[in-house]
Scaffold this motif. Structure first.
Motif, PDB file in Angstrom:
ATOM      1  N   TYR A 230       0.931  -1.107  -0.097  1.00 45.45           N
ATOM      2  CA  TYR A 230       0.134  -0.141  -0.007  1.00 45.45           C
ATOM      3  C   TYR A 230       0.879   1.418   0.039  1.00 45.45           C
ATOM      4  N   ASP A 231       2.085   1.008   0.648  1.00 47.96           N
ATOM      5  CA  ASP A 231       2.924   2.385   0.562  1.00 47.96           C
ATOM      6  C   ASP A 231       4.262   1.636   0.771  1.00 47.96           C
ATOM      7  N   LEU A 232       5.559   2.508   1.162  1.00 51.28           N
ATOM      8  CA  LEU A 232       6.685   2.035   1.149  1.00 51.28           C
ATOM      9  C   LEU A 232       7.217   2.145   2.601  1.00 51.28           C
ATOM     10  N   THR A 233       6.246   2.744   3.524  1.00 52.78           N
ATOM     11  CA  THR A 233       6.570   2.775   4.800  1.00 52.78           C
ATOM     12  C   THR A 233       6.779   1.478   5.706  1.00 52.78           C
ATOM     13  N   VAL A 234       5.452   0.842   5.701  1.00 55.79           N
ATOM     14  CA  VAL A 234       5.359  -0.367   6.391  1.00 55.79           C
ATOM     15  C   VAL A 234       6.237  -1.461   5.764  1.00 55.79           C
ATOM     16  N   PRO A 235       6.641  -1.781   4.456  1.00 52.08           N
ATOM     17  CA  PRO A 235       7.749  -2.593   4.037  1.00 52.08           C
ATOM     18  C   PRO A 235       9.179  -2.158   4.729  1.00 52.08           C
ATOM     19  N   PHE A 236       9.332  -0.852   4.624  1.00 50.32           N
ATOM     20  CA  PHE A 236      10.558  -0.254   5.390  1.00 50.32           C
ATOM     21  C   PHE A 236      10.607  -1.005   6.626  1.00 50.32           C
ATOM     22  N   ALA A 237       9.816  -0.754   7.715  1.00 48.12           N
ATOM     23  CA  ALA A 237       9.612  -1.162   9.137  1.00 48.12           C
ATOM     24  C   ALA A 237       9.745  -2.781   9.020  1.00 48.12           C
ATOM     25  N   ARG A 238       9.225  -3.204   8.229  1.00 43.04           N
ATOM     26  CA  ARG A 238       9.413  -4.831   8.296  1.00 43.04           C
ATOM     27  C   ARG A 238      10.764  -5.132   7.743  1.00 43.04           C
ATOM     28  N   TYR A 239      11.521  -4.609   7.135  1.00 46.64           N
ATOM     29  CA  TYR A 239      12.905  -4.647   6.486  1.00 46.64           C
ATOM     30  C   TYR A 239      13.801  -4.345   7.697  1.00 46.64           C
ATOM     31  N   LEU A 240      13.366  -3.345   8.427  1.00 47.16           N
ATOM     32  CA  LEU A 240      14.213  -2.767   9.480  1.00 47.16           C
ATOM     33  C   LEU A 240      14.276  -4.088  10.618  1.00 47.16           C
ATOM     34  N   ALA A 241      13.090  -4.417  10.976  1.00 45.36           N
ATOM     35  CA  ALA A 241      12.817  -5.378  11.932  1.00 45.36           C
ATOM     36  C   ALA A 241      13.417  -6.630  11.631  1.00 45.36           C
ATOM     37  N   MET A 242      13.053  -7.162  10.365  1.00 39.20           N
ATOM     38  CA  MET A 242      13.608  -8.482   9.872  1.00 39.20           C
ATOM     39  C   MET A 242      15.209  -8.569  10.039  1.00 39.20           C
ATOM     40  N   ASN A 243      15.986  -7.570   9.623  1.00 39.31           N
ATOM     41  CA  ASN A 243      17.319  -7.496   9.537  1.00 39.31           C
ATOM     42  C   ASN A 243      18.057  -6.862  10.824  1.00 39.31           C
ATOM     43  N   LYS A 244      17.288  -6.541  11.893  1.00 41.11           N
ATOM     44  CA  LYS A 244      17.865  -6.059  13.115  1.00 41.11           C
ATOM     45  C   LYS A 244      18.502  -4.621  12.822  1.00 41.11           C
ATOM     46  N   ILE A 245      18.127  -3.779  12.126  1.00 41.79           N
ATOM     47  CA  ILE A 245      18.671  -2.721  11.842  1.00 41.79           C
ATOM     48  C   ILE A 245      18.199  -1.601  12.669  1.00 41.79           C
ATOM     49  N   THR A 246      19.006  -0.739  13.465  1.00 40.49           N
ATOM     50  CA  THR A 246      18.644   0.188  14.313  1.00 40.49           C
ATOM     51  C   THR A 246      18.714   1.686  13.857  1.00 40.49           C
ATOM     52  N   ASN A 247      19.439   1.852  12.903  1.00 38.47           N
ATOM     53  CA  ASN A 247      19.772   3.282  12.444  1.00 38.47           C
ATOM     54  C   ASN A 247      20.257   3.279  10.640  1.00 38.47           C
ATOM     55  N   ILE A 248      19.531   3.886  10.139  1.00 35.70           N
ATOM     56  CA  ILE A 248      19.690   4.049   8.662  1.00 35.70           C
ATOM     57  C   ILE A 248      19.020   5.155   8.151  1.00 35.70           C
ATOM     58  N   LYS A 249      19.595   5.907   7.256  1.00 33.11           N
ATOM     59  CA  LYS A 249      19.155   7.157   6.617  1.00 33.11           C
ATOM     60  C   LYS A 249      18.758   6.591   5.006  1.00 33.11           C
ATOM     61  N   ARG A 250      17.732   6.159   4.702  1.00 32.55           N
ATOM     62  CA  ARG A 250      17.222   5.652   3.330  1.00 32.55           C
ATOM     63  C   ARG A 250      16.367   6.426   2.515  1.00 32.55           C
TER      64      ARG A 250
END
Length: 609
Positions: A230-250
């Protein structure tokens, strides 16, 4: 009556039925007191019903009605009670089943308005089924006419509703816009990612509030229930959680999909690009938020769209305002969704929705109306900090203090002239937790139709979204902005059309032309040499093209330089270099051609510098 005549008669009857159903849909002639469910419940009906119930508790909203009881009886009678593959129907069916027969019979009658959506779902399915029968009859008639062997099918040549094709001119505009936007993203240190266009439906469910009904569901393929993003924000949040990323500017530029009522004229589509910029990580209050506002300003100024304003508000302030006005906490999000419509609808219509559709007392709605019609800058923040109704609400005070700091940082970053603190800004998505913002063009819709496209950028802070996907609910604070790229394209295309500006669709720098016949080999060798030097070059695909036709192509395509060769030039080891716009020609030694082309291209790009 022959078999052919029988088929023609059936086709006419079936066509009349389809037209009647479509007419009923358009004129809303369905009985408003009863669903009148089609007695033949097909798989299509079940799929559509399951999708419908994914965002609804009951057929007509939040309470069971006689519509639920009627459909329950029909499904039970038709022995359709095995809904293992339809999770949302199964949930609904078991819930209605938990009521006794007497309780079901006492369900209230549905209102006219509440029936419209489910009526449309079932009527659409019935129309689809009858159209399929009509097409099958037409196919049989083709066989009777001996057309089956021909295997030539007549198609309706159109793009699906809410989508469109793009011409080379339109794609040239889009690529130019993307380049300018990406340049701003990179200037602020962003790196890019990509994610699939579809996600597990559970990833998307429950993140968009009332807009969840706009999610496109896909047919079950291999046991996974999927939906288009539906948007790019929720997939981005899933990507962060799945890859254990705690900071990024994307940043992320990609297509998203919404099952919305499209409006091509206003730049609203079912398939469209989004351009997102997000900062994830734990940082001091409002510093990354202010930079997102600065990014929006830089993008809109680089695109030269005309005057614009960036509206700012805070979700905590909105919640505090609702609490101060007497809105029950469980109604915050639904009332927020109503307030979010103030950019498109007058207050009177929004108030009517709050009171008549969402059950808010009139005096509470009037209190909300007092606040949501306020806008200003720091002085408005100070005024609200002195408001006794707000200062007793902790979340309202936190939101106001945050807004005061954000406006201070915006002044330091040079964007204070473009921002306004606007209490009508709500943004209905459920995942926002802090600052929210939206950029709007300020063109007069009567004088400048190109700019009457609504918001062209929006975003905010969503600190809890990543934690929804983490097994330990570990939070990664995030703030970001999404550029409304399709609406921006609509504005730019309209302006170029109005100005009758021609758009170059290629980047060819040099055209290799011949002045006489039988010089194809020399042209091809020269093209090869110029390609090897990195120039963008083309030639005619005819062996012996006319010189005038070659030069005319250069002018029509906007190619800046033409290299002309003839017998005499080949003997002397030179070429003629022609500036297409001025038609000036100079002889250039062949071994100095590359340097001369570079010099002239640089001159054309930079003027007299």
């Amino acid at each position: 009556m022959s078999s052919k005549e029988k088929l023609e008669c059936l086709i006419k009857q079936q066509g009349d039925l389809v037209r009647k159903l479509k007419s009923a849909k358009e004129s809303k002639e369905k009985n408003s007191n009863s669903i009148s469910f089609h007695s033949n419940i097909s798989e299509k009906h079940l799929v559509a019903l399951n999708n419908f119930l994914s965002s609804e508790s009951y057929i007509c909203g939040f309470w069971p009605t006689k519509a639920d009881q009627e459909l329950f009886e029909l499904l039970t009678t038709k022995s359709c009670s095995n809904f293992d593959q339809y999770a949302h129907i199964c949930r609904w069916y078991n819930h209605i089943k938990s009521y006794s027969k007497n309780e079901q019979m006492s369900f209230m009658s549905p209102s006219n308005d509440s029936l419209k959506n489910i009526q449309k779902v079932f009527l659409d399915c019935q129309i689809d089924n009858e159209v399929a029968k009509l097409l099958e009859l037409k196919a049989q008639l083709s066989c009777e006419n001996g057309d089956a062997s021909n295997e030539v099918q007549k198609f309706i040549l159109k793009t699906p509703k809410g989508t469109r094709d793009f011409s080379p001119q339109q794609m040239a505009i889009r690529e130019s816009v993307f380049q300018k936007i990406v340049a701003v993203f990179k200037r602020h240190g962003a790196e890019t990612i990509d994610t699939p266009i579809f996600e597990l439906k559970d990833v998307l469910t429950g993140k968009y509030g009332e807009d969840s009904k706009l999610i496109y569901d896909l047919k079950d393929q291999g046991g996974e229930i999927l939906s288009l993003r539906y948007d790019l924000t929720v997939p981005f949040a899933r990507y962060l959680a799945m890859n254990k990323i705690t900071n990024i500017k994307r940043y992320h530029i990609a297509k998203v999909y919404r099952r919305d009522n499209p409006s091509i004229a206003r730049g609203r589509y079912r398939e469209f690009y989004q351009c997102d910029f997000d900062i994830a990580g734990t940082y001091d209050l409002m510093i990354p938020d202010a930079e997102c506002v600065r990014v929006v300003q830089e993008i809109l100024e680089s695109l030269d769209l005309g005057p614009f304003v960036i509206k700012l508000n805070h979700r905590l302030l909105l919640d505090g305002m609702f609490e101060a006005c007497g809105v029950p906490p469980e109604n915050f999000r639904s009332i927020c969704s109503a307030v979010d419509k103030l950019d498109k609808s007058p207050w009177e219509e929004v108030r009517k929705e709050m009171v008549e559709e969402k059950g808010l007392p009139g005096d509470v709605a009037d209190k909300i109306g007092h606040y949501v019609r306020m806008s200003g800058k720091t002085e408005l923040v100070e005024k609200l900090l002195d408001d006794p109704n707000l200062t007793k609400i902790r979340s309202a005070v936190e939101g106001l203090e945050a807004m005061k700091l954000l406006l201070h940082y915006c002044e330091l970053l040079g964007v204070n002239k473009k921002v306004v603190f606007d209490l009508s800004l709500a943004r209905g998505l459920d995942y926002y937790t802090g600052v929210i913002y939206e950029a709007v063009l300020q063109g007069d819709s009567q004088e400048d139709g190109a700019t009457s496209v609504g918001s062209i950028a929006g975003g905010g802070r969503y600190d809890n979204l990543v934690g929804m996907f983490d097994a330990k609910h570990k939070q990664v604070p995030c703030v970001g902005v999404s550029i409304g790229i399709e609406r921006i394209f609509a504005v730019i295309e309209a302006k170029l059309f109005a100005a009758q500006n021609k758009v170059r669709t290629t980047e060819i720098e040099v055209f290799v032309a011949s002045a006489q016949k039988n010089l194809l080999d020399h042209r091809m060798k020269l093209c090869k040499e110029l390609w090897d030097e990195g120039f963008k070059v083309e030639q005619s695909y005819k062996k012996n093209p006319k010189l005038l036709a070659q030069l005319q192509h250069c002018e029509e395509a906007g190619i800046p330089l033409a290299v002309i060769i003839g017998e005499s030039e080949i003997q002397k080891g030179v070429v003629k270099l022609r500036e297409v716009t001025t038609r000036n020609e100079v002889e250039v030694p062949k071994d100095r051609l590359g340097d001369e082309i570079r010099k002239r291209l640089h001159f054309n790009m930079n003027g007299s510098t």
